[in-house]
Design an enzyme around this catalytic site. Structure first.
Site, mmCIF file in Angstrom:
data_model
loop_
_atom_site.group_PDB
_atom_site.id
_atom_site.type_symbol
_atom_site.label_atom_id
_atom_site.label_comp_id
_atom_site.label_asym_id
_atom_site.label_seq_id
_atom_site.Cartn_x
_atom_site.Cartn_y
_atom_site.Cartn_z
ATOM 1 N N GLY A 180 0.802 -1.220 0.000
ATOM 2 C CA GLY A 180 0.000 0.000 0.000
ATOM 3 C C GLY A 180 0.833 1.269 0.000
ATOM 4 O O GLY A 180 0.651 2.145 -0.838
ATOM 5 N N ASN A 207 -5.201 -6.686 -3.593
ATOM 6 C CA ASN A 207 -4.206 -5.615 -3.449
ATOM 7 C C ASN A 207 -4.523 -4.428 -4.365
ATOM 8 O O ASN A 207 -4.087 -3.304 -4.119
ATOM 9 C CB ASN A 207 -2.799 -6.105 -3.824
ATOM 10 C CG ASN A 207 -2.286 -7.238 -2.969
ATOM 11 O OD1 ASN A 207 -1.526 -8.064 -3.447
ATOM 12 N ND2 ASN A 207 -2.703 -7.305 -1.716
ATOM 13 N N GLN A 233 -6.983 -2.587 -5.122
ATOM 14 C CA GLN A 233 -7.798 -1.455 -4.656
ATOM 15 C C GLN A 233 -6.907 -0.313 -4.163
ATOM 16 O O GLN A 233 -7.338 0.818 -4.067
ATOM 17 C CB GLN A 233 -8.743 -1.994 -3.565
ATOM 18 C CG GLN A 233 -9.284 -1.010 -2.565
ATOM 19 C CD GLN A 233 -8.517 -1.054 -1.249
ATOM 20 O OE1 GLN A 233 -7.411 -1.591 -1.185
ATOM 21 N NE2 GLN A 233 -9.099 -0.497 -0.209
ATOM 22 N N LYS A 278 5.560 -9.279 -6.294
ATOM 23 C CA LYS A 278 5.353 -7.827 -6.210
ATOM 24 C C LYS A 278 6.609 -7.050 -6.592
ATOM 25 O O LYS A 278 6.530 -5.995 -7.228
ATOM 26 C CB LYS A 278 4.933 -7.437 -4.788
ATOM 27 C CG LYS A 278 3.506 -7.793 -4.460
ATOM 28 C CD LYS A 278 3.109 -7.181 -3.118
ATOM 29 C CE LYS A 278 1.678 -7.555 -2.795
ATOM 30 N NZ LYS A 278 1.247 -7.020 -1.481
ATOM 31 N N ASP A 286 3.689 -4.075 6.775
ATOM 32 C CA ASP A 286 2.300 -4.179 7.216
ATOM 33 C C ASP A 286 2.141 -4.907 8.552
ATOM 34 O O ASP A 286 1.070 -5.367 8.879
ATOM 35 C CB ASP A 286 1.463 -4.886 6.139
ATOM 36 C CG ASP A 286 1.930 -6.309 5.893
ATOM 37 O OD1 ASP A 286 2.933 -6.728 6.518
ATOM 38 O OD2 ASP A 286 1.304 -7.000 5.077
ATOM 39 N N ASN A 287 3.245 -5.016 9.313
ATOM 40 C CA ASN A 287 3.089 -5.696 10.604
ATOM 41 C C ASN A 287 4.101 -5.145 11.604
ATOM 42 O O ASN A 287 5.157 -4.624 11.219
ATOM 43 C CB ASN A 287 3.262 -7.205 10.431
ATOM 44 C CG ASN A 287 4.648 -7.562 9.948
ATOM 45 O OD1 ASN A 287 5.570 -7.710 10.740
ATOM 46 N ND2 ASN A 287 4.834 -7.673 8.634
ATOM 47 N N CYS A 323 -4.547 -4.222 8.294
ATOM 48 C CA CYS A 323 -5.440 -3.768 7.218
ATOM 49 C C CYS A 323 -6.218 -4.944 6.640
ATOM 50 O O CYS A 323 -7.335 -4.780 6.157
ATOM 51 C CB CYS A 323 -4.651 -3.067 6.122
ATOM 52 S SG CYS A 323 -3.982 -1.481 6.640
ATOM 53 N N CYS A 352 -12.789 -17.316 12.579
ATOM 54 C CA CYS A 352 -12.656 -15.917 12.150
ATOM 55 C C CYS A 352 -12.243 -15.943 10.687
ATOM 56 O O CYS A 352 -12.678 -16.806 9.930
ATOM 57 C CB CYS A 352 -11.664 -15.159 13.036
ATOM 58 S SG CYS A 352 -9.977 -15.784 12.974
#
Lengths: 392, 66
Positions: A50, A79, A81, A95, A139-140, A197, A350
């Protein structure tokens, strides 16, 4: 506070480069000198997701000479979006490779170095070594502390940014001149408290709002103009549409960059951040069933109570037939227990199994000793049992 | 005593500390930063930092997304 430029200028710009960068060159603060410094700059972007997507595109367009990309992941449809460096035809491609191809199209003058591996405590020093500046778009929490500690221990500046839903934060951490990430957040939140996210969502354009701030700061540091975001935390609220900054001082007691550091080498960051809490791991041990086992229990007409511990909007995207929605928070504060039958086995699930493990720990603590959770969650159900279901 | 916590006016007892305010909002021990009047207070100082009338207190949560 202004700081000297990080990078010495390149000898010259070619005629093509002068044409390409003319809108920079005519800004007095940038000029030929600043653009030559960018040409000589080496920047490592951690994560081509992102934040990394807009950051890489703008760094490339701005004429940063060498861009390193570290990412081990492949492009997923979900991804697209927000990860604007990748396109439809890049789905399932690495990526890092996809990002390199986009950068070549934006600016063929940029040298791109690919690091198609997961950043860890063993490779971080080697990977960071050649670069003048690091841009953190991971992202973590585990990787964020790893990036911070590596940068501080190597004396390198890095531009940090993080995002969630409509909220973003950014800063420049450079221990030589100001605080580090640990001065601001000494410890990570308890596992499971702050959603990623992937769990909580993110407004796509927020990536560019924060990624652009990161590039802005990177360019200023490399070329040496303006007031860098050192010692300040930028806080962006896209719903209110407000940007504001608060001052962050170096913490003299910081275990990494303070007066008497106790962290002098890289540590085990998964353990430090407790990616899944000990309680959850313990609760899940021996009490985890597979999606196939859940299906078998349904087919055998077993009497059990299936609970989906995700949030309502996630339930609306996709759910397992018969599941009752009780979000994880209600297990942590105890409200859920009164809603559960005492005489039936309780089965939790979940999205992928982390949150249900946390809820399971709370549930077992409340005396529901034969409760279980579904490893892999609704994603495993969609993949193995009903591929017609959407995933997210 | 009137203070502004995360943009909202609240009444708190005299001699309230930063640590008291954090405890009233969350049980989490980590992943929280607090700014008083736009200056972040290091966590080690939370218990001794007294809030005064009309202080603006922002309790920030670390986010991990990228």
């Amino acid at each position: 506070m202004s700081l000297p430029p990080l990078v010495e200028p390149a000898d010259e710009l070619t005629v093509d480069e002068v044409r390409r960068y003319s809108r920079h060159l005519i800004i007095p603060d940038v000029g030929m000198d600043g653009q030559k410094r960018l040409k000589n700059s080496k920047v490592l972007v951690v994560g081509a997701g992102g934040l990394g997507s807009p950051a890489l595109l703008y760094l490339a367009a701005a004429g940063v000479g060498t861009l390193g990309i570290i990412d081990f992941d492949v492009v997923d449809e979900s991804n697209l979006q927000r990860q604007i460096i990748h396109g439809q035809s890049d789905i399932d491609r690495p990526k890092a490779v996809s990002a390199r191809d986009s950068i070549r199209e934006v600016n063929p003058n940029v040298e791109v170095v690919l690091h198609e591996e997961r950043l860890d405590s063993d490779n971080a020093f080697r990977i960071f070594e050649p670069y003048d500046l690091i841009l953190d778009g991971t992202d973590n929490f585990a990787t964020r502390y790893l990036v911070n500690d590596t940068a501080v221990l190597m004396g390198k500046p890095y531009v940090w940014g993080s995002i969630y839903r409509f909220d973003g934060q950014a800063s420049v951490f450079w221990a030589e001149h100001g605080p580090c990430y640990r001065c601001l957040y000494p410890e990570p939140p308890p596992p499971g408290m702050v959603p990623s996210c992937a769990e909580g969502g993110v407004l796509g354009v927020l990536c560019s709002s924060i990624g652009s701030i990161q590039v802005n700061e990177a360019i200023k540091l490399l070329a040496g103009f303006g007031d860098p975001l050192v010692g300040r935390l930028m806080i962006y609220d896209a719903l209110e549409m407000s940007y504001r900054s608060v001052k962050v001082r170096k913490d003299p007691e910081c275990p990494l960059c303070g007066k008497n550091p106790t962290i002098t080498e890289l540590i085990d960051y998964e353990e430090f951040c407790g990616t899944v809490s000990d309680e959850a791991q313990e609760a899940a041990a021996g009490s985890t069933i597979t999606a196939r086992e859940l299906k078998q229990m349904m087919d055998d007409n077993e009497d059990f109570y299936l609970v989906d511990v995700r949030e309502k909007n996630e339930y609306e995207i996709v759910n397992i037939p018969g599941a009752v929605l009780i979000p994880k928070g209600e297990f942590l504060n105890g409200e859920a227990f009164a809603k559960l039958p005492q005489d039936k086995k309780v089965v939790l699930h979940c999205k992928s199994g982390a949150r249900s493990a946390e809820a399971l720990a709370a549930l077992k603590g409340a005396g529901f000793s034969d409760a279980v959770h579904v490893g892999g969650g609704v994603l495993a159900w969609a993949n193995q049992i009903d591929p017609s279901l959407p995933t997210y | 005593m009137n203070v502004i916590i995360n943009g909202e006016r609240r009444d708190v007892a005299p001699r309230t500390t930063v640590a008291d305010i954090v405890r009233s909002l969350t049980d989490a021990a980590g992943g929280i930063a607090v700014a008083v009047n736009d200056h972040v207070v290091p966590k080690a100082d939370w218990a001794e930092t007294l809030i005064t009338e009309n202080d603006r207190v922002d309790v920030l949560t670390a986010v991990q997304g990228g």
